[in-house]
Design a protein around this motif. Structure first.
Motif, PDB file in Angstrom:
ATOM      1  N   THR A 144      -2.233  -7.745  -6.419  1.00 31.85           N
ATOM      2  CA  THR A 144      -2.719  -8.080  -5.298  1.00 31.85           C
ATOM      3  C   THR A 144      -3.505  -9.648  -5.736  1.00 31.85           C
ATOM      4  O   THR A 144      -4.767  -8.695  -5.245  1.00 31.85           O
ATOM      5  CB  THR A 144      -3.155  -6.786  -4.457  1.00 31.85           C
ATOM      6  OG1 THR A 144      -1.276  -5.613  -4.616  1.00 31.85           O
ATOM      7  CG2 THR A 144      -3.407  -6.950  -2.795  1.00 31.85           C
ATOM      8  N   THR A 156      -6.857  -6.085   3.634  1.00 29.56           N
ATOM      9  CA  THR A 156      -6.054  -6.185   2.590  1.00 29.56           C
ATOM     10  C   THR A 156      -6.311  -5.010   1.507  1.00 29.56           C
ATOM     11  O   THR A 156      -6.130  -4.221   0.926  1.00 29.56           O
ATOM     12  CB  THR A 156      -5.971  -7.772   1.535  1.00 29.56           C
ATOM     13  OG1 THR A 156      -5.325  -8.911   3.034  1.00 29.56           O
ATOM     14  CG2 THR A 156      -5.235  -7.798   0.521  1.00 29.56           C
ATOM     15  N   THR A 193      -5.639  -1.754   3.225  1.00 28.26           N
ATOM     16  CA  THR A 193      -4.095  -1.395   2.828  1.00 28.26           C
ATOM     17  C   THR A 193      -3.683  -0.878   1.088  1.00 28.26           C
ATOM     18  O   THR A 193      -2.976   0.439   1.326  1.00 28.26           O
ATOM     19  CB  THR A 193      -3.045  -2.801   2.995  1.00 28.26           C
ATOM     20  OG1 THR A 193      -3.520  -3.282   4.954  1.00 28.26           O
ATOM     21  CG2 THR A 193      -1.349  -2.331   2.994  1.00 28.26           C
ATOM     22  N   LEU A 194      -4.108  -1.782   0.604  1.00 29.84           N
ATOM     23  CA  LEU A 194      -4.213  -1.415  -1.420  1.00 29.84           C
ATOM     24  C   LEU A 194      -4.673   0.292  -1.321  1.00 29.84           C
ATOM     25  O   LEU A 194      -3.935   0.914  -2.262  1.00 29.84           O
ATOM     26  CB  LEU A 194      -4.603  -2.699  -1.925  1.00 29.84           C
ATOM     27  CG  LEU A 194      -5.140  -2.083  -3.700  1.00 29.84           C
ATOM     28  CD1 LEU A 194      -3.318  -2.033  -3.483  1.00 29.84           C
ATOM     29  CD2 LEU A 194      -5.821  -2.999  -3.788  1.00 29.84           C
ATOM     30  N   LYS A 222      -5.033   2.987   0.817  1.00 28.26           N
ATOM     31  CA  LYS A 222      -4.308   3.675   1.504  1.00 28.26           C
ATOM     32  C   LYS A 222      -2.910   3.433   0.755  1.00 28.26           C
ATOM     33  O   LYS A 222      -2.414   5.001   0.086  1.00 28.26           O
ATOM     34  CB  LYS A 222      -4.411   2.622   2.960  1.00 28.26           C
ATOM     35  CG  LYS A 222      -3.270   4.053   3.764  1.00 28.26           C
ATOM     36  CD  LYS A 222      -3.188   3.913   5.412  1.00 28.26           C
ATOM     37  CE  LYS A 222      -2.646   4.367   6.269  1.00 28.26           C
ATOM     38  NZ  LYS A 222      -2.583   4.430   7.634  1.00 28.26           N
ATOM     39  N   GLU A 223      -2.390   2.671   0.590  1.00 29.67           N
ATOM     40  CA  GLU A 223      -0.968   2.409  -0.384  1.00 29.67           C
ATOM     41  C   GLU A 223      -1.041   3.197  -1.675  1.00 29.67           C
ATOM     42  O   GLU A 223      -0.521   4.009  -2.077  1.00 29.67           O
ATOM     43  CB  GLU A 223      -0.148   1.429  -0.299  1.00 29.67           C
ATOM     44  CG  GLU A 223       0.639   0.821   0.659  1.00 29.67           C
ATOM     45  CD  GLU A 223       0.502  -1.473   0.781  1.00 29.67           C
ATOM     46  OE1 GLU A 223       0.735  -1.168  -1.016  1.00 29.67           O
ATOM     47  OE2 GLU A 223       0.778  -1.211   1.352  1.00 29.67           O
ATOM     48  N   ALA A 224      -2.083   3.081  -1.836  1.00 24.43           N
ATOM     49  CA  ALA A 224      -2.289   3.942  -3.482  1.00 24.43           C
ATOM     50  C   ALA A 224      -2.539   5.258  -3.401  1.00 24.43           C
ATOM     51  O   ALA A 224      -2.025   6.268  -4.322  1.00 24.43           O
ATOM     52  CB  ALA A 224      -4.049   3.198  -4.842  1.00 24.43           C
ATOM     53  N   ARG A 225      -3.492   5.212  -2.612  1.00 23.36           N
ATOM     54  CA  ARG A 225      -3.473   7.157  -2.237  1.00 23.36           C
ATOM     55  C   ARG A 225      -2.639   7.744  -1.841  1.00 23.36           C
ATOM     56  O   ARG A 225      -2.100   8.871  -2.275  1.00 23.36           O
ATOM     57  CB  ARG A 225      -4.718   7.037  -0.799  1.00 23.36           C
ATOM     58  CG  ARG A 225      -4.695   8.807  -0.680  1.00 23.36           C
ATOM     59  CD  ARG A 225      -5.590   8.648   0.843  1.00 23.36           C
ATOM     60  NE  ARG A 225      -5.253   7.595   1.778  1.00 23.36           N
ATOM     61  CZ  ARG A 225      -3.858   8.316   3.099  1.00 23.36           C
ATOM     62  NH1 ARG A 225      -3.728   9.663   2.435  1.00 23.36           N
ATOM     63  NH2 ARG A 225      -4.175   7.668   4.305  1.00 23.36           N
ATOM     64  N   LYS A 226      -1.479   7.049  -1.003  1.00 23.86           N
ATOM     65  CA  LYS A 226      -0.061   7.956  -0.941  1.00 23.86           C
ATOM     66  C   LYS A 226       0.191   7.690  -1.743  1.00 23.86           C
ATOM     67  O   LYS A 226       1.040   8.894  -1.915  1.00 23.86           O
ATOM     68  CB  LYS A 226       0.752   6.921   0.674  1.00 23.86           C
ATOM     69  CG  LYS A 226      -0.421   7.401   1.465  1.00 23.86           C
ATOM     70  CD  LYS A 226       0.016   6.800   3.086  1.00 23.86           C
ATOM     71  CE  LYS A 226      -0.182   7.189   4.040  1.00 23.86           C
ATOM     72  NZ  LYS A 226       0.725   6.447   5.505  1.00 23.86           N
ATOM     73  N   ALA A 227       1.044   6.502  -2.317  1.00 22.27           N
ATOM     74  CA  ALA A 227       1.676   6.963  -4.246  1.00 22.27           C
ATOM     75  C   ALA A 227       1.727   8.163  -4.931  1.00 22.27           C
ATOM     76  O   ALA A 227       2.420   8.670  -5.086  1.00 22.27           O
ATOM     77  CB  ALA A 227       1.255   5.742  -4.516  1.00 22.27           C
ATOM     78  N   SER A 276      -0.009  10.585  -3.990  1.00 25.56           N
ATOM     79  CA  SER A 276       0.505  12.328  -3.233  1.00 25.56           C
ATOM     80  C   SER A 276      -1.179  13.052  -2.837  1.00 25.56           C
ATOM     81  O   SER A 276      -1.093  13.776  -3.078  1.00 25.56           O
ATOM     82  CB  SER A 276       0.531  13.656  -3.728  1.00 25.56           C
ATOM     83  OG  SER A 276       2.117  12.745  -3.343  1.00 25.56           O
ATOM     84  N   GLU A 290     -10.221   2.051   5.444  1.00 27.83           N
ATOM     85  CA  GLU A 290      -8.585   1.950   4.741  1.00 27.83           C
ATOM     86  C   GLU A 290      -8.791   1.483   6.334  1.00 27.83           C
ATOM     87  O   GLU A 290      -7.234   0.902   6.522  1.00 27.83           O
ATOM     88  CB  GLU A 290      -7.799   3.762   4.856  1.00 27.83           C
ATOM     89  CG  GLU A 290      -7.731   3.602   3.505  1.00 27.83           C
ATOM     90  CD  GLU A 290      -6.460   4.982   3.352  1.00 27.83           C
ATOM     91  OE1 GLU A 290      -6.566   5.339   2.243  1.00 27.83           O
ATOM     92  OE2 GLU A 290      -5.968   5.065   4.942  1.00 27.83           O
TER      93      GLU A 290
END
Length: 74
Positions: A3, A10, A13-14, A16-21, A23, A44
């Motif tokens: 990315t 940016t 967002t990266l 946040k997405e990594a944290r959620k991925a 769990s 975030e």
């Protein structure tokens, strides 16, 4: 995955997405990195005053490496 990060938005967002991925809650990530939940929320949300040392620590905890490519010309 690569990315290109040109803005703090940016980066936020990266993260946040990594944290959620993975769990993880914001509270989980804060505990893993020795920061507060407020710091994770601010990061975030693209708050521009985040301390770079803490940012790097969060990236490391999520398994995200930061690489730089210099593009200036002489």
């Amino acid at each position: 995955m690569q990315t290109q990060i040109k803005t703090i938005s940016t980066l936020g967002t990266l993260i946040k997405e990594a944290r959620k991925a993975q769990s993880l809650t914001q509270e989980d990530l804060a505990g893993m990195t020795g920061t507060g939940r407020r710091f994770i929320v601010d990061l975030e949300s693209a708050k521009e005053t985040a301390e770079i040392g803490k940012v790097l620590h969060v990236l490391n905890a999520l398994g995200i490496s930061l690489n730089a490519i210099a593009t200036w010309k002489n």
